[in-house]
Design a protein around this motif. Structure first.
Motif, mmCIF file in Angstrom:
data_model
loop_
_atom_site.group_PDB
_atom_site.id
_atom_site.type_symbol
_atom_site.label_atom_id
_atom_site.label_comp_id
_atom_site.label_asym_id
_atom_site.label_seq_id
_atom_site.Cartn_x
_atom_site.Cartn_y
_atom_site.Cartn_z
ATOM 1 N N ILE A 68 0.866 -0.930 0.294
ATOM 2 C CA ILE A 68 -0.097 0.024 0.144
ATOM 3 C C ILE A 68 0.876 1.375 -0.145
ATOM 4 O O ILE A 68 0.727 2.052 -0.315
ATOM 5 C CB ILE A 68 -0.848 -0.045 0.787
ATOM 6 C CG1 ILE A 68 -2.074 0.857 1.028
ATOM 7 C CG2 ILE A 68 -0.080 0.203 2.717
ATOM 8 C CD1 ILE A 68 -3.256 0.793 0.443
ATOM 9 N N GLU A 69 2.050 1.339 0.359
ATOM 10 C CA GLU A 69 2.792 2.676 0.650
ATOM 11 C C GLU A 69 3.613 2.885 -0.767
ATOM 12 O O GLU A 69 3.323 3.681 -0.994
ATOM 13 C CB GLU A 69 4.408 2.291 1.608
ATOM 14 C CG GLU A 69 4.094 2.456 2.968
ATOM 15 C CD GLU A 69 3.300 0.199 3.165
ATOM 16 O OE1 GLU A 69 3.587 -0.229 2.859
ATOM 17 O OE2 GLU A 69 2.510 0.113 4.482
ATOM 18 N N ALA A 70 3.589 1.972 -1.943
ATOM 19 C CA ALA A 70 4.073 2.261 -2.793
ATOM 20 C C ALA A 70 3.005 2.455 -3.649
ATOM 21 O O ALA A 70 2.811 3.801 -4.588
ATOM 22 C CB ALA A 70 4.101 0.189 -3.292
ATOM 23 N N LEU A 71 1.900 2.261 -3.681
ATOM 24 C CA LEU A 71 0.094 2.586 -4.092
ATOM 25 C C LEU A 71 0.181 3.835 -3.889
ATOM 26 O O LEU A 71 -0.075 5.096 -4.467
ATOM 27 C CB LEU A 71 -0.570 2.076 -4.054
ATOM 28 C CG LEU A 71 -1.344 0.429 -4.786
ATOM 29 C CD1 LEU A 71 -1.303 -0.438 -4.289
ATOM 30 C CD2 LEU A 71 -0.566 0.555 -5.949
ATOM 31 N N LEU A 72 0.221 4.680 -2.874
ATOM 32 C CA LEU A 72 0.231 5.996 -2.135
ATOM 33 C C LEU A 72 1.157 6.945 -2.462
ATOM 34 O O LEU A 72 0.893 7.925 -3.146
ATOM 35 C CB LEU A 72 0.065 5.616 -0.572
ATOM 36 C CG LEU A 72 -0.619 5.256 0.202
ATOM 37 C CD1 LEU A 72 -0.665 5.267 1.602
ATOM 38 C CD2 LEU A 72 -2.202 5.941 -0.029
ATOM 39 N N ALA A 73 2.669 6.372 -2.477
ATOM 40 C CA ALA A 73 3.754 7.166 -3.651
ATOM 41 C C ALA A 73 3.168 7.271 -4.382
ATOM 42 O O ALA A 73 3.264 8.372 -4.767
ATOM 43 C CB ALA A 73 5.265 6.772 -2.692
ATOM 44 N N HIS A 78 1.974 11.419 -8.718
ATOM 45 C CA HIS A 78 0.398 11.623 -9.557
ATOM 46 C C HIS A 78 0.440 13.597 -8.989
ATOM 47 O O HIS A 78 0.344 14.023 -9.857
ATOM 48 C CB HIS A 78 0.011 11.122 -9.881
ATOM 49 C CG HIS A 78 -1.628 10.927 -10.630
ATOM 50 N ND1 HIS A 78 -0.922 11.751 -12.006
ATOM 51 C CD2 HIS A 78 -2.621 11.815 -10.896
ATOM 52 C CE1 HIS A 78 -2.104 11.603 -12.430
ATOM 53 N NE2 HIS A 78 -3.483 11.583 -11.698
ATOM 54 N N VAL A 79 -0.207 13.543 -7.646
ATOM 55 C CA VAL A 79 -1.403 14.645 -7.710
ATOM 56 C C VAL A 79 -0.542 15.978 -7.597
ATOM 57 O O VAL A 79 0.037 17.286 -8.270
ATOM 58 C CB VAL A 79 -2.390 14.488 -6.211
ATOM 59 C CG1 VAL A 79 -2.099 16.061 -5.249
ATOM 60 C CG2 VAL A 79 -2.664 13.297 -6.071
ATOM 61 N N ARG A 80 0.985 15.476 -7.074
ATOM 62 C CA ARG A 80 2.150 16.387 -7.349
ATOM 63 C C ARG A 80 2.510 16.970 -8.721
ATOM 64 O O ARG A 80 2.422 18.473 -9.327
ATOM 65 C CB ARG A 80 3.067 15.956 -6.387
ATOM 66 C CG ARG A 80 3.319 16.552 -5.513
ATOM 67 C CD ARG A 80 5.011 16.449 -4.519
ATOM 68 N NE ARG A 80 5.195 15.109 -3.642
ATOM 69 C CZ ARG A 80 4.910 14.303 -4.171
ATOM 70 N NH1 ARG A 80 6.547 13.503 -4.387
ATOM 71 N NH2 ARG A 80 4.957 12.765 -2.994
#
Length: 108
Positions: A68-73, A78-80
């Motif tokens: 999940i950490e990889a997906l959140l990163a 992407h948001v940045r």
């Protein structure tokens, strides 16, 4: 006059073809089976009930699991990138910036 008659004939032919296709698509098809085969088929249906929806979540293979950490990163990156693209557009708006692709790996 001949062209009008030809158009009317082709329209009626097209309507007839459409009616036949619609009738073939909407009719109920019941296979013709002898009377002796009806009871074993019912037994098979009761033995293995058909389910459209699967109960519970599908199992994910071990090799396909992503932390999940990889997906959140990846999502934060992407948001940045999208925020940076929006800021650069707000500084100097033009059609080229509006329709250009970002360098994000997530594509909508």
């Amino acid at each position: 006059m001949e062209m009008l008659l030809m158009g009317a004939c082709l329209s009626m032919f097209g309507l007839a073809v459409m009616c036949l296709a619609f009738g073939a698509a909407t009719r109920d098809e019941k296979p013709l089976e002898p009377a002796g085969f009806e009871k074993p088929m019912e037994a098979v249906k009761t033995a293995a009930p058909e389910r459209f929806f699967v109960e519970g979540p599908l199992p994910v293979p071990v090799h396909a699991r992503v932390p999940i950490e990889a997906l959140l990163a990846q999502l934060e990156n992407h948001v940045r990138l999208e925020q940076a693209a929006a800021e650069s557009y707000m500084r100097a708006p033009n059609a080229a910036l509006l329709h250009s692709r970002t360098i994000s790996t997530l594509v909508n």
